[in-house]
Design a protein around this motif. Structure first.
Motif, short mmCIF file in Angstrom:
data_model
loop_
_atom_site.label_atom_id
_atom_site.label_comp_id
_atom_site.label_asym_id
_atom_site.label_seq_id
_atom_site.Cartn_x
_atom_site.Cartn_y
_atom_site.Cartn_z
N GLU A 292 36.33 30.08 -17.68
CA GLU A 292 37.14 31.18 -18.46
C GLU A 292 36.77 31.01 -19.98
O GLU A 292 35.85 30.22 -20.12
N GLU A 293 36.83 32.31 -20.40
CA GLU A 293 36.38 32.38 -21.89
C GLU A 293 37.45 33.79 -22.64
O GLU A 293 37.62 34.82 -21.89
N LYS B 132 30.97 32.42 -12.20
CA LYS B 132 31.69 31.06 -12.23
C LYS B 132 30.06 29.91 -12.76
O LYS B 132 29.78 29.48 -13.74
N LYS C 245 28.62 29.41 -16.42
CA LYS C 245 29.04 28.12 -16.89
C LYS C 245 30.02 27.86 -16.89
O LYS C 245 30.16 26.61 -18.41
N THR C 246 31.10 28.00 -17.03
CA THR C 246 32.53 27.94 -17.64
C THR C 246 33.21 28.44 -16.54
O THR C 246 32.76 29.75 -16.04
N HIS D 234 25.38 35.43 -22.31
CA HIS D 234 24.95 35.08 -21.46
C HIS D 234 23.63 35.63 -20.76
O HIS D 234 24.27 36.11 -19.28
N ARG E 46 38.14 35.15 -16.34
CA ARG E 46 37.98 34.32 -15.70
C ARG E 46 36.93 34.95 -15.26
O ARG E 46 37.09 35.75 -14.44
#
Length: 84
Positions: A20-21, A13, A17-18, A39, A7
């Motif tokens: 969570e993953e 964040k 550009k998200t 990233h 997270r």
């Protein structure tokens, strides 16, 4: 190999550009290496200033390759922020 969720908060964040993953890694170091590969650029620079929680426990100054990840666990990526 464990799988779980990374997270991202605040500047991390925005750079990822998200919010969570997923991760698939044995250690925090492996998970962060994979994040840097996915990233490149701004997030890689933001990570240098971040602190981390693994399953709600602060990592602190422990070497990231000594922090084992668990199945279904969570890594929180926390950039420095003001306020409070």
């Amino acid at each position: 190999m464990a799988t779980g969720t990374i997270r991202y908060w605040a500047a991390a964040k925005a750079a990822a550009k998200t919010a969570e993953e997923p991760y698939s890694a044995r250690t925090l170091a492996e998970a962060l290496d994979a994040v840097r590969e996915r990233h490149p650029g701004e997030l890689t620079r933001v990570l240098l200033r971040c602190s981390f929680l693994v399953n709600e426990e602060p990592v602190g100054k422990r070497p990231h390759d000594s922090v084992e990840l668990t199945e279904g666990g969570t890594v929180e990526v926390l950039p420095p922020f003001a306020g409070g």
